[in-house]
Design a protein around this motif. Structure first.
Motif, PDB file in Angstrom:
ATOM      1  N   LEU A 137      92.807  52.077  32.183  1.00 27.19           N
ATOM      2  CA  LEU A 137      94.221  52.069  32.789  1.00 27.19           C
ATOM      3  C   LEU A 137      95.207  52.271  31.538  1.00 27.19           C
ATOM      4  N   ALA A 141      95.268  56.222  32.380  1.00 25.56           N
ATOM      5  CA  ALA A 141      96.119  56.442  33.782  1.00 25.56           C
ATOM      6  C   ALA A 141      97.572  56.701  33.421  1.00 25.56           C
ATOM      7  N   GLU A 142      98.052  57.105  32.032  1.00 25.60           N
ATOM      8  CA  GLU A 142      99.188  57.545  31.684  1.00 25.60           C
ATOM      9  C   GLU A 142      99.165  58.872  31.534  1.00 25.60           C
ATOM     10  N   ASP A 143      97.969  59.572  31.580  1.00 26.26           N
ATOM     11  CA  ASP A 143      97.959  60.943  31.564  1.00 26.26           C
ATOM     12  C   ASP A 143      98.214  61.397  32.950  1.00 26.26           C
ATOM     13  N   ARG A 147      96.115  60.449  36.123  1.00 28.63           N
ATOM     14  CA  ARG A 147      96.831  59.307  36.951  1.00 28.63           C
ATOM     15  C   ARG A 147      96.643  59.238  38.490  1.00 28.63           C
ATOM     16  N   ARG A 151      94.602  56.612  40.593  1.00 28.87           N
ATOM     17  CA  ARG A 151      95.633  55.977  41.763  1.00 28.87           C
ATOM     18  C   ARG A 151      94.565  56.281  42.949  1.00 28.87           C
ATOM     19  N   LYS A 170      98.804  46.399  35.924  1.00 29.56           N
ATOM     20  CA  LYS A 170      99.086  47.912  36.027  1.00 29.56           C
ATOM     21  C   LYS A 170      98.117  48.548  37.336  1.00 29.56           C
ATOM     22  N   LEU A 174     100.137  51.009  40.090  1.00 33.17           N
ATOM     23  CA  LEU A 174      99.403  52.358  40.640  1.00 33.17           C
ATOM     24  C   LEU A 174      99.738  52.330  42.092  1.00 33.17           C
TER      25      LEU A 174
END
Length: 394
Positions: A137, A141-143, A147, A151, A170, A174
């Motif tokens: 995460l 998950a920042e890509d 992401r 999600r 985090k 999401l």
């Protein structure tokens, strides 16, 4: 209530990497004492081709173990890795999964594992739970391409298990409903990780008995801060002649660490032990003056909990869930990538009169018994009232 649970993950030991995911091994082995648990582990294709550490097939009492080779394109198309993961799993284990009739799926690691496992579980009609650990995460998950996949996997899961409050936040960010996000800190085997004689431990490990020993335990990769630690150790060695820095673990930075230690004139003071069985770690903790883990991102690393369970103070970066589990009486925290602050904290920590009793009292709250009760309750709730399919949907 006994369940038939399918665990899908890359974070578990295999014959090719027997030291991987020791925390999951401990948790799932105990989960297998309460439920019928099958673990299917993804083995990356490059690792399988190298055959690194390939020995006899792994056997763990109470668990049914299977593997599949995760076939993907290295260094490219990472946004398609969940697709490759799912196709690899189905191609190699599809008929076995068809006959599984599982009550619940537990996907441990958000991407590509949970993204692929969630897709499969939704089509099979299996309820599923996702466990998140840290960089899945914090980083993946920042890509922007990964992401949305992460999600969807989390939002449609019956529950999300986070190993820290920071990761739980985090997951909520999401889009996961807060009521379905559960913070379950990892546990410690206190029968194994406990205080012991430092002189005896050092004697067994061939370490000097009268100097500070700084210990690092983990993968040797840049994101774990191992290079930062080596640079920060130089002023420590100058302030405390004879001090030793010990790296326990393997990874891509090993050669760079050795070369840089020699450049700094620290070759004799830096020891690279390599990968070590989890059962051998207690002596390394007991031999240490302190544990240092200057990671750039984290969930809650188990080595921090295990060090404190041995009565050892911790110097770490103020990232992820580390501030949640390392209070002032058990260690010092520094900003990430701040080598000067890290060096100062190491010198300070060596000199401080740590209260071992207070460190141990704090560490006792992290137990596998408490962890397993929480995880089992979550899985049972997820599985409740869920019909079992009889065939793969078209």
């Amino acid at each position: 209530m006994s369940l038939r649970i399918l665990v899908l993950t890359n974070l578990f030991p295999t014959r090719w990497d027997p030291h991987r995911g020791a925390f999951n091994r401990q948790q799932f082995e105990r989960l297998g004492q309460r439920h019928e648990v099958e673990v299917i582990t993804a083995v990356p294709l490059p690792e399988r081709l190298r055959g690194r550490g390939a020995g006899e097939p792994l056997k763990i009492a109470g668990l049914r173990l299977r593997t599949f080779v995760f076939v993907y394109l290295p260094r490219v198309a990472r946004s398609l890795h969940a697709l490759f993961w799912a196709v690899s799993l189905l191609a190699q284990q599809g008929w076995h999964l068809l006959r599984g009739r599982y009550d619940c799926v537990l996907a441990s690691w958000a991407y590509p594992d949970a993204a692929a496992a969630g897709w499969l579980a939704r089509r099979m009609g299996w309820p599923y739970v996702v466990k998140v650990h840290g960089s899945d995460l914090n980083v993946q998950a920042e890509d922007p391409a990964r992401r949305p996949q992460i999600r969807k996997a989390l939002v449609e899961a019956r529950a999300v298990v986070a190993v820290s409050r920071a990761l739980a936040d985090k997951a909520v960010a999401l889009g996961v409903a807060p009521a379905r996000v559960h913070v379950v800190y990892n546990g410690v085997d206190h029968a194994r990780f406990s205080p012991g004689s430092q002189p005896e431990a050092r004697r067994r490990l061939d370490l000097p008995g009268d100097v500070p020993v700084l210990l690092y335990v983990g993968n040797l990769k840049a994101s774990k801060g191992c290079m930062d630690l080596l640079e920060a150790f130089a002023p420590v060695a100058e302030a405390r002649p004879g001090a030793q820095l010990v790296f326990v673990g393997a990874g891509e930075c090993r050669d760079a660490l050795r070369a840089r230690a020699d450049e700094l004139g620290l070759g004799a003071a830096v020891r690279l032990v390599g990968a070590t069985p989890h059962a051998d770690l207690p002596d390394w903790f007991r031999s240490a003056t302190l544990l240092c883990l200057p990671s750039h991102n984290e969930g809650v690393p188990n080595v921090v909990l295990e060090a404190m369970a041995c009565g050892i103070p911790v110097v770490a970066t103020r990232v992820g869930g580390i501030p949640e589990v390392v209070p002032g009486e058990a260690g010092l925290l520094v900003p990430v990538r701040d080598r000067d602050a890290l060096a100062e904290a190491l010198v300070e920590a060596i000199a401080l009169p740590w209260d071992t009793g207070r460190i141990l009292e704090h560490a006792r709250q992290f137990s596998w018994e408490r962890n397993l009760q929480s995880l089992s309750d979550i899985l049972e709730a997820a599985a409740a009232d869920s019909p079992l399919p009889t065939s793969l949907p078209t």
